[in-house]
Structures are given as structure tokens and as C-alpha cells.
Motif scaffolding. Sequence first.
Motif, short mmCIF file in Angstrom:
data_model
loop_
_atom_site.label_atom_id
_atom_site.label_comp_id
_atom_site.label_asym_id
_atom_site.label_seq_id
_atom_site.Cartn_x
_atom_site.Cartn_y
_atom_site.Cartn_z
N LEU A 69 22.81 17.28 55.54
CA LEU A 69 22.44 17.35 54.56
C LEU A 69 22.01 17.59 52.99
O LEU A 69 22.48 19.69 52.50
N THR A 70 21.81 17.44 51.40
CA THR A 70 21.78 18.86 50.81
C THR A 70 20.45 18.68 50.33
O THR A 70 19.74 17.71 49.71
N LEU A 71 19.48 20.12 50.56
CA LEU A 71 18.59 20.32 50.73
C LEU A 71 18.13 20.59 49.33
O LEU A 71 18.48 21.06 48.37
N SER A 72 16.63 19.32 48.99
CA SER A 72 16.63 19.50 47.13
C SER A 72 14.98 19.53 47.79
O SER A 72 14.53 19.61 48.68
N LYS A 73 14.54 19.84 46.55
CA LYS A 73 13.23 19.28 46.18
C LYS A 73 12.25 17.86 46.87
O LYS A 73 11.51 18.21 47.31
N ASN A 91 4.57 29.58 52.43
CA ASN A 91 5.20 29.45 50.72
C ASN A 91 6.63 28.70 51.09
O ASN A 91 7.18 29.72 51.37
N ILE A 92 7.35 28.06 50.50
CA ILE A 92 8.96 27.40 50.39
C ILE A 92 9.38 27.52 48.88
O ILE A 92 8.71 27.18 48.31
N GLN A 93 10.09 28.08 48.57
CA GLN A 93 11.12 27.95 47.12
C GLN A 93 12.79 27.66 46.93
O GLN A 93 13.02 28.46 47.96
N LEU A 94 12.75 26.72 46.70
CA LEU A 94 14.27 27.02 46.57
C LEU A 94 15.06 26.52 45.24
O LEU A 94 14.52 26.89 43.66
N ASP A 95 15.38 27.82 45.52
CA ASP A 95 16.37 28.13 44.00
C ASP A 95 17.92 28.14 44.08
O ASP A 95 18.73 28.71 44.52
N ASN A 96 18.32 27.20 43.31
CA ASN A 96 20.08 26.51 43.32
C ASN A 96 20.71 26.90 45.43
O ASN A 96 19.86 26.09 46.25
N GLU A 97 21.34 27.98 45.35
CA GLU A 97 21.71 27.84 46.70
C GLU A 97 21.19 28.93 48.11
O GLU A 97 21.54 29.43 48.70
N PHE A 128 21.33 26.29 58.07
CA PHE A 128 22.52 26.73 58.02
C PHE A 128 23.45 25.77 59.33
O PHE A 128 24.11 25.39 58.59
N VAL A 129 22.80 25.13 59.66
CA VAL A 129 23.40 23.86 60.45
C VAL A 129 23.44 22.71 60.43
O VAL A 129 24.08 22.03 59.96
N HIS A 130 22.12 22.31 59.36
CA HIS A 130 21.46 20.72 58.93
C HIS A 130 22.49 20.60 57.60
O HIS A 130 21.56 18.87 56.99
N THR A 131 22.02 21.72 56.88
CA THR A 131 22.39 21.36 55.14
C THR A 131 23.31 22.35 55.09
O THR A 131 23.86 23.13 55.62
N HIS A 132 24.26 22.11 53.83
CA HIS A 132 25.27 22.26 53.49
C HIS A 132 25.63 23.14 51.86
O HIS A 132 26.45 23.74 51.78
N ASN A 133 24.12 23.24 51.17
CA ASN A 133 24.29 23.64 49.98
C ASN A 133 22.89 25.34 49.53
O ASN A 133 22.95 25.65 49.31
N ARG A 159 25.17 32.65 55.00
CA ARG A 159 26.02 31.97 55.40
C ARG A 159 27.21 32.24 55.80
O ARG A 159 27.82 32.64 56.13
N LYS A 160 27.59 32.79 54.60
CA LYS A 160 28.94 33.27 54.80
C LYS A 160 29.13 34.93 55.51
O LYS A 160 30.30 34.80 56.21
N ASP A 161 28.32 35.20 56.04
CA ASP A 161 28.45 36.14 57.03
C ASP A 161 27.97 35.26 58.74
O ASP A 161 27.89 36.74 59.99
N LEU A 162 27.71 34.57 59.17
CA LEU A 162 27.83 34.07 60.40
C LEU A 162 28.65 32.84 60.87
O LEU A 162 29.58 32.67 60.34
N THR A 163 29.52 33.56 62.17
CA THR A 163 30.65 32.41 62.35
C THR A 163 29.94 31.82 63.23
O THR A 163 29.45 31.49 63.45
#
Length: 199
Positions: A69-73, A91-97, A128-133, A159-163
Motif C-alpha cells: 500500500l501507499t503509506l500516508s497520514k 512518535n511516528i512521522q512521515l516525510d515523503n519517502e 518494506f514488504v507491505h508498502t511501496h512508497n 530499501r535499496k540496501d535490502l536484497t
Amino acid sequence: MRYLRALFFTTFVSLMLASIVSFFPTVEMSSGDLGDHGQSVEPIWPEDKEGASSEPQDNRPVFQLEKPLTLSKDVIVPFFKQITVHYPYQNIQLDNESLFVVTKLQPEETLKQDYIYKDAIAIMSDVFVHTHNIEKLYLRVVREHELQPQLIVAVNSKRKDLTEEALQEVQSVGTMSENERESWIKANTDLVHGTGWRN
């Protein structure tokens, strides 16, 4: 004849009451209307046997874990509520990617290092498995202190560092041994221990 009049009168009164009641405002409540601390938490609607979504058609933000899914607020609260962690979120904060997550220990709570590794892997798995953004995850574990929070550990991952193999391994956190969890974290993230790690 008297019986027919009584029946007619009763039917007439019933229809009138039904008409009056139909004008009263209605309030719809769902299981998602009551969340912790007054936050509205949307329910997760599973798919039915035929594969058609049973999601209510009211345009509310709803996510399903069967696909990324697309994780959003709008969905961040229910998303994190379904991730089981030992130390609660502060605390949880979302800032773009980028996603910033802080979990906390109470001042006198015993630090169990394996719990930190379990929590980190559980959060990374879902993010990293259940979101794509989400491309970057910054996890901080702190202990509440009189003056300011004390850093126990910082776990930074991309994400890019995980095989593909690492992403498959991260989903089996429940079957990993304590040593395997520690080794996985050290091999796949930037791990920094704070002063609280030794105390």
C-alpha cells in the motif's frame, strides 16, 4: 364490521408512525470510529471468498495487507496498530519517502536487547514488504528521563540496501534465534548504540 374498523385504524396508525420516524436523523457507527486516545482508526476489510472486496463504498481510507500500500497520514495509525512491538510507540512521522519511528522504555523498565531487535525487524518487515512508497526508515529507541529522552539505539535502513533474500528473511522474525536477529540487524542496517544501551 367493528373488527375491520379496528384493523384499518391500527394499520393507519402504524403507517403514520413509520412515516414520522423515517424523518429522524440517523447516526451510523462503525468499529473504526473508536480508536485509542480519541483517534479515528479505520478497520481493515478482508476480501470475500470470491475475491471481491467487501470494503464499504464510502471513500474512507482503508488498507489491506494482502498487497503493498501507499503509506500516508490517513492510514498510518491503523498500519502501525497491527504491528506487534514490545516497546510502545512514542512518535511516528512521515516525510515523503522517509519514515521516522520512536519507541520508548519507561525510566525503570528493564532493557531487553533482543526485544529491540525483534521490534526493529517487525517494523522493517511491514514497512518494506507491505508498502511501496517508503524508501528510508529511521528507528529510535529511547528511555524516558527527567531532563531529556536517553537514546538507547538508532537503526537506520534503506530499501535499496535490502536484497530480496534479506526481505524474505525479515518476514521470519518469529522463527529467528536471538543471535540470528542480532546478526541480521547488524548486516542489513546502520546500527548505532546510544548511552542507554549500556545502562
